[in-house]
Motif scaffolding. Structure first.
Motif, PDB file in Angstrom:
ATOM      1  N   UNK A 244       0.864  -1.174   0.000  1.00 55.58           N
ATOM      2  CA  UNK A 244       0.000   0.000   0.000  1.00 55.58           C
ATOM      3  C   UNK A 244       0.903   1.227   0.000  1.00 55.58           C
ATOM      4  N   UNK A 245       0.766   2.095  -0.994  1.00 57.86           N
ATOM      5  CA  UNK A 245       1.604   3.281  -1.115  1.00 57.86           C
ATOM      6  C   UNK A 245       0.714   4.505  -1.274  1.00 57.86           C
ATOM      7  N   UNK A 246       1.338   5.659  -1.477  1.00 55.70           N
ATOM      8  CA  UNK A 246       0.576   6.873  -1.733  1.00 55.70           C
ATOM      9  C   UNK A 246      -0.002   7.478  -0.471  1.00 55.70           C
ATOM     10  N   UNK A 247      -0.771   8.532  -0.659  1.00 54.99           N
ATOM     11  CA  UNK A 247      -1.259   9.314   0.474  1.00 54.99           C
ATOM     12  C   UNK A 247      -2.217   8.555   1.373  1.00 54.99           C
ATOM     13  N   UNK A 248      -3.002   7.614   0.825  1.00 57.22           N
ATOM     14  CA  UNK A 248      -3.934   6.870   1.678  1.00 57.22           C
ATOM     15  C   UNK A 248      -3.200   5.914   2.603  1.00 57.22           C
TER      16      UNK A 248
END
Length: 391
Positions: A244-248
């Motif tokens: 799981x990557x990114x802003x979330x």
């Protein structure tokens, strides 16, 4: 073909949802019906049950006495495992035969009572769970099925807990009201989410999202866990890791309501081998794609990009090569933001400024942030060197 996993505890009302999905055009493959079919008189399944549990599980006409078998197997973990070990493989084989016979563009609804217990949830692009509180379920089983209360409680206790079901549920239908209310919500779900989902898969079209920021959602990590499990099932051994990557993935950070996941593979040809498997999982490919290079060799920033066809859960699946700078930076940037509150606040300010400009596409939104990333890329690696961070 779009496959929907449908489950719920005994007495929760799953059959009502299954019936409505069938009326809407879904092809229902009912695990309960199959489970009865594979233990009819003369079948291999019934012979194995008699061998394991004795002649007392038979009626005078030779058919299976289900209450007698339940009374023996359900209160005892070992005996229940024996029962499941006999019936589940036979049910799985028959289920596969029915699915293979269905039209290529069908929506298959697999009604599986023990979906959670058998760890099958990641095999489905969408999992729908029907639930009700325990006392309501006991009352229904006693009043509607004539089941002794003690047996009803044993059956419920032997199944997955609410928490275990929530962990795999993309859609949670709580059935505390009338049959008509549940049926209406099932029809709405079919028309507003399942039909568009099936269309998008058939057309190989991902969901298009207009970028706008929303406050952090505490359920994003749980949603991402389900997606990661689904992608693990689809990619198998060809994935080195899935993250799981990114802003979330950064607690407390405003973000677009889009889950970003990175699938790390050994090479781009391996990424290309995943096209059909990811489509079957609900993630059509967008195209060959290149991240903005931040090192002298642009070729090392190539990737493959897939996105969800499910209108209820927009998702980007970035497939990057193990050890390439883009793959490493996706992990580094997430961890840098989590570890450094000042950087996180700085990035949030940038995101809000860019969002206020009203960009209509994700590409425009991303491009507007890119000048900040030119410097952030080097700062993040300096932090990695200082802290000893490893991907």
């Amino acid at each position: 073909m779009l496959r929907i996993g449908l489950s719920g505890g005994i007495g929760a009302g799953k059959s009502t949802v299954s019936t409505e999905f069938s009326k809407c055009g879904g092809i229902v493959v009912d695990g309960d019906v199959i489970a009865r079919e594979v233990v009819q008189p003369g079948t291999e399944g019934l012979a194995k049950l008699v061998e394991a549990f004795g002649q007392e599980i038979l009626l005078p006409d030779g058919a299976l006495n289900r209450p007698a078998l339940a009374a023996i197997a359900f209160p005892d973990d070992e005996k229940r495992a024996t029962l499941n070990g006999i019936v589940h493989p036979l049910v799985g084989k028959r289920r596969a035969e029915l699915i293979e016979a269905a039209p290529a563009d069908a929506v298959i609804v697999e009604d599986i009572p023990l979906l959670v217990e058998s760890q099958m949830a990641p095999l489905f692009p969408l999992v729908v769970i029907v639930d009700a509180d325990v006392e309501t379920r006991v009352k229904r089983l006693v009043e509607q099925r004539g089941m002794p209360e003690e047996d009803a409680r044993h059956r419920i206790a032997a199944q997955a807990t609410e928490g275990q079901r929530r962990a795999v549920a993309d859609v949670w239908l709580h059935n505390s009201g009338s049959v008509e209310d549940l049926a209406e919500r099932a029809r709405t779900l079919w028309q507003e989410r399942i039909v568009p989902f099936a269309h998008n898969v058939a057309a190989r079209e991902p969901v298009r999202v207009t970028p706008h920021l929303v406050p952090p959602d505490p359920t994003w990590p749980d949603q991402a866990s389900r997606i990661v499990a689904r992608l693990n099932a689809a990619c198998g051994h060809r994935a080195v890791r899935i993250d799981h990557i990114g802003s979330t993935a950064v607690p407390g950070l405003d973000a677009k309501d889009v889950i970003d996941v990175q699938v790390t593979v050994p090479s781009l040809p391996v990424a290309d081998e995943l096209v059909d498997a990811l489509l079957a999982a609900g993630y059509p490919r967008i195209d060959a794609f290149t991240d903005t290079p931040h090192t002298p060799d642009p070729a090392l920033w190539h990737k493959r990009l897939h996105a969800s066809a499910d209108p209820g859960r927009p998702t980007n699946v970035h497939i990057r090569v193990d050890g390439w700078p883009g793959q490493q930076f996706a992990l580094l940037f997430r961890d840098w933001l989590i570890a450094e509150p000042d950087v996180r606040a700085e990035y949030l300010t940038l995101k809000r400024e860019v969002a206020a400009a009203g960009h209509q596409t994700t590409a425009e939104y991303t491009d507007a942030k890119e000048p900040w990333f030119v410097d952030a890329y080097h700062r993040a690696w300096e932090w990695a060197d200082t802290t000893g961070w490893k991907p």
